[in-house]
Design a protein around this motif. Structure first.
Motif, PDB file in Angstrom:
ATOM      1  N   ASP A 308       0.810  -1.225   0.000  1.00 22.95           N
ATOM      2  CA  ASP A 308       0.000   0.000   0.000  1.00 22.95           C
ATOM      3  C   ASP A 308       0.844   1.276   0.000  1.00 22.95           C
ATOM      4  O   ASP A 308       0.296   2.375  -0.085  1.00 22.95           O
ATOM      5  CB  ASP A 308      -0.916   0.031   1.229  1.00 22.95           C
ATOM      6  CG  ASP A 308      -2.021  -1.012   1.145  1.00 22.95           C
ATOM      7  OD1 ASP A 308      -2.307  -1.481   0.035  1.00 22.95           O
ATOM      8  OD2 ASP A 308      -2.582  -1.362   2.202  1.00 22.95           O
ATOM      9  N   TYR A 310       3.614   3.939  -1.357  1.00 26.71           N
ATOM     10  CA  TYR A 310       4.321   4.485  -2.529  1.00 26.71           C
ATOM     11  C   TYR A 310       5.343   5.500  -2.029  1.00 26.71           C
ATOM     12  O   TYR A 310       5.027   6.344  -1.185  1.00 26.71           O
ATOM     13  CB  TYR A 310       3.334   5.162  -3.475  1.00 26.71           C
ATOM     14  CG  TYR A 310       3.984   5.765  -4.692  1.00 26.71           C
ATOM     15  CD1 TYR A 310       4.305   4.970  -5.795  1.00 26.71           C
ATOM     16  CD2 TYR A 310       4.293   7.121  -4.738  1.00 26.71           C
ATOM     17  CE1 TYR A 310       4.921   5.519  -6.914  1.00 26.71           C
ATOM     18  CE2 TYR A 310       4.909   7.677  -5.852  1.00 26.71           C
ATOM     19  CZ  TYR A 310       5.213   6.867  -6.931  1.00 26.71           C
ATOM     20  OH  TYR A 310       5.833   7.411  -8.035  1.00 26.71           O
ATOM     21  N   THR A 364       3.468   8.084   0.571  1.00 21.09           N
ATOM     22  CA  THR A 364       2.031   8.246   0.325  1.00 21.09           C
ATOM     23  C   THR A 364       1.397   6.869   0.204  1.00 21.09           C
ATOM     24  O   THR A 364       2.082   5.872  -0.023  1.00 21.09           O
ATOM     25  CB  THR A 364       1.762   9.044  -0.963  1.00 21.09           C
ATOM     26  OG1 THR A 364       2.428   8.404  -2.067  1.00 21.09           O
ATOM     27  CG2 THR A 364       2.263  10.474  -0.837  1.00 21.09           C
ATOM     28  N   SER A 366      -1.200   4.130  -1.649  1.00 26.38           N
ATOM     29  CA  SER A 366      -1.747   3.832  -2.965  1.00 26.38           C
ATOM     30  C   SER A 366      -3.179   4.339  -3.049  1.00 26.38           C
ATOM     31  O   SER A 366      -3.863   4.500  -2.025  1.00 26.38           O
ATOM     32  CB  SER A 366      -1.714   2.325  -3.230  1.00 26.38           C
ATOM     33  OG  SER A 366      -0.394   1.827  -3.155  1.00 26.38           O
ATOM     34  N   LYS A 367      -3.653   4.552  -4.266  1.00 28.26           N
ATOM     35  CA  LYS A 367      -4.974   5.125  -4.485  1.00 28.26           C
ATOM     36  C   LYS A 367      -6.065   4.293  -3.806  1.00 28.26           C
ATOM     37  O   LYS A 367      -6.064   3.060  -3.890  1.00 28.26           O
ATOM     38  CB  LYS A 367      -5.249   5.207  -5.995  1.00 28.26           C
ATOM     39  CG  LYS A 367      -6.517   5.967  -6.346  1.00 28.26           C
ATOM     40  CD  LYS A 367      -6.679   6.073  -7.859  1.00 28.26           C
ATOM     41  CE  LYS A 367      -7.959   6.822  -8.208  1.00 28.26           C
ATOM     42  NZ  LYS A 367      -8.149   6.932  -9.676  1.00 28.26           N
ATOM     43  N   ASN A 368      -6.981   4.975  -3.149  1.00 27.72           N
ATOM     44  CA  ASN A 368      -8.140   4.370  -2.491  1.00 27.72           C
ATOM     45  C   ASN A 368      -7.785   3.433  -1.334  1.00 27.72           C
ATOM     46  O   ASN A 368      -8.594   2.589  -0.942  1.00 27.72           O
ATOM     47  CB  ASN A 368      -9.011   3.601  -3.506  1.00 27.72           C
ATOM     48  CG  ASN A 368      -9.571   4.490  -4.585  1.00 27.72           C
ATOM     49  OD1 ASN A 368      -9.913   5.645  -4.337  1.00 27.72           O
ATOM     50  ND2 ASN A 368      -9.661   3.960  -5.798  1.00 27.72           N
ATOM     51  N   ARG A 369      -6.587   3.563  -0.796  1.00 25.95           N
ATOM     52  CA  ARG A 369      -6.193   2.738   0.340  1.00 25.95           C
ATOM     53  C   ARG A 369      -6.137   3.581   1.606  1.00 25.95           C
ATOM     54  O   ARG A 369      -5.880   4.792   1.562  1.00 25.95           O
ATOM     55  CB  ARG A 369      -4.839   2.090   0.112  1.00 25.95           C
ATOM     56  CG  ARG A 369      -4.781   1.149  -1.073  1.00 25.95           C
ATOM     57  CD  ARG A 369      -5.711  -0.017  -0.920  1.00 25.95           C
ATOM     58  NE  ARG A 369      -5.268  -0.954   0.118  1.00 25.95           N
ATOM     59  CZ  ARG A 369      -5.925  -2.045   0.442  1.00 25.95           C
ATOM     60  NH1 ARG A 369      -7.090  -2.326  -0.130  1.00 25.95           N
ATOM     61  NH2 ARG A 369      -5.451  -2.842   1.385  1.00 25.95           N
TER      62      ARG A 369
END
Length: 376
Positions: A308, A310, A364, A366-369
């Protein structure tokens, strides 16, 4: 129980399966462990304690846990190799185990596949499969050939065990277990002696077999990848108890405790302060998902999974997190990052990122996590 099994033996394969399905219900299941505990003689502590598990018809359940958690003892109690100290065990709605009753293994109509295969070395593949079948069946050849084809072993019926590879021996063990048309199939670490590629291939085949035959199945394993890949539900066991049971997807994304999170996937835990669905940590501020009521400004334990995370090193002069190691894992690179506070997390990213050790990076999600937070 004997009367039920005798009735089953007189039925055709299709009728037999139908009756087995009717023998269970949503309340009783095919296998039902009700407040079951087990003690070995002279032990102060139970091997398994107050275990509750309901397995429905056609369901594939994995019992996942580390060595010593009690998972194999649970399977042995179901099979009849261990006696129950307290509680109740029902198979097909019939009581087969308690502190006052113990139906022997051969009266439970269960197929068992062991870690070490347990094949007879002096028998051919055909004779190994035939061994447990009902003696009243006049022509067993067609059925055995059909089962051998189903497990990918057609043409091997006259081979002996020593002439087979480990994977082939395990396929024969599975064939022998399903040949008796069991009420349920019990698998005790069946892939642990196989290499990773062969184990992956065999578990896919087993999943296909039990799905096509609607065979209720319980798998005992310490391998989380195995459990998540082929199960309808996963029961996570630790310290003699089931901590959580749910679908693989739900249990991975919503582990009720840090121990469950650790057992179902790679993870890191860091400190944080929760506030209004966010959490402030030494690595930055993240979207947070509490699995229980947590008050604002409360100190929490934060679960972060490497997949998850980045990391970016662009504009790194303004960042306070530092890459301290990088390992090439083929499909991805795994980075180890330390914060100014000294906490460490990991990130798994594709090989194109190529971020050097000692780089200053930004963290950061991951998207939508979101990260999961627990009360301290």
């Amino acid at each position: 129980m004997k009367l039920i099994l005798n009735k089953l033996k007189k039925l055709s394969k299709a009728s037999e399966r139908k009756l087995k399905s009717e023998m269970s219900s949503d309340e009783t299941g095919v296998i039902h462990l009700d407040s079951v505990s087990h003690f070995y003689p002279n032990d102060k502590f139970p091997t398994i304690e107050n275990l509750n598990l309901l397995v429905k018809h056609g369901e594939f359940i994995s019992i996942l846990g580390e060595s010593g958690a009690g998972k194999t003892t649970t399977l042995r109690m179901i099979a009849g190799f261990e006696k129950i100290s307290s509680g109740y065990l029902r198979i097909g709605g019939q009581l087969v185990g308690s502190n006052f009753l113990h139906a022997p293994p051969n009266h439970r109509n269960l197929g068992v596949v062991f870690q070490d295969y347990a094949l007879f070395p002096h028998m051919t593949v055909y004779k190994n499969i035939e061994f447990g079948m009902d003696s009243k069946i006049i022509d067993k050849t067609d059925k055995i050939n059909s089962i051998l084809s189903m497990v990918g072993m057609h043409g091997y019926e006259n081979k002996y065990v020593h002439e087979l590879s480990g994977g082939q021996q395990q396929r024969v063990a599975i064939a022998r277990a399903v040949a008796i048309n069991p009420i349920a199939l019990l698998l005790d670490e069946p892939f642990s002696n196989l290499d990773r590629i062969l184990a992956r291939e065999l578990r896919k085949d087993i999943k296909k077999i039990v799905t096509n035959t609607e065979t209720t199945t319980i798998l005992v394993t310490h391998d989380r990848e195995e459990a998540l890949a082929i199960s309808d539900r996963v029961a996570v066991v630790s310290n003699r108890k089931i901590l959580q049971i749910d679908s693989p997807e739900y249990i991975y994304n919503n582990p009720l405790t840090p121990e469950v999170a650790r057992l179902v996937g790679p993870c890191d835990f860091i400190d944080g302060e929760y506030n209004n669905n966010t959490v402030l940590t030494s690595f930055g501020k993240f979207s947070a998902k509490p699995l229980q009521k947590i008050d604002d400004h409360q100190k929490v334990k934060v679960l972060i999974r490497p997949s998850d995370i980045y990391i970016s090193h662009e504009g790194g002069e303004n960042f306070s997190n530092t890459v301290i190691s990088r390992e090439y894992r083929g499909e991805y690179d795994e980075y180890e990052i330390i914060s100014e506070k000294g906490e460490i997390i990991h990130s798994r990213m594709n090989n194109f990122a190529n971020i050097a050790i000692d780089s200053k990076v930004q963290i950061t999600l991951s998207k939508n996590r979101s990260v999961i937070v627990y009360k301290n």
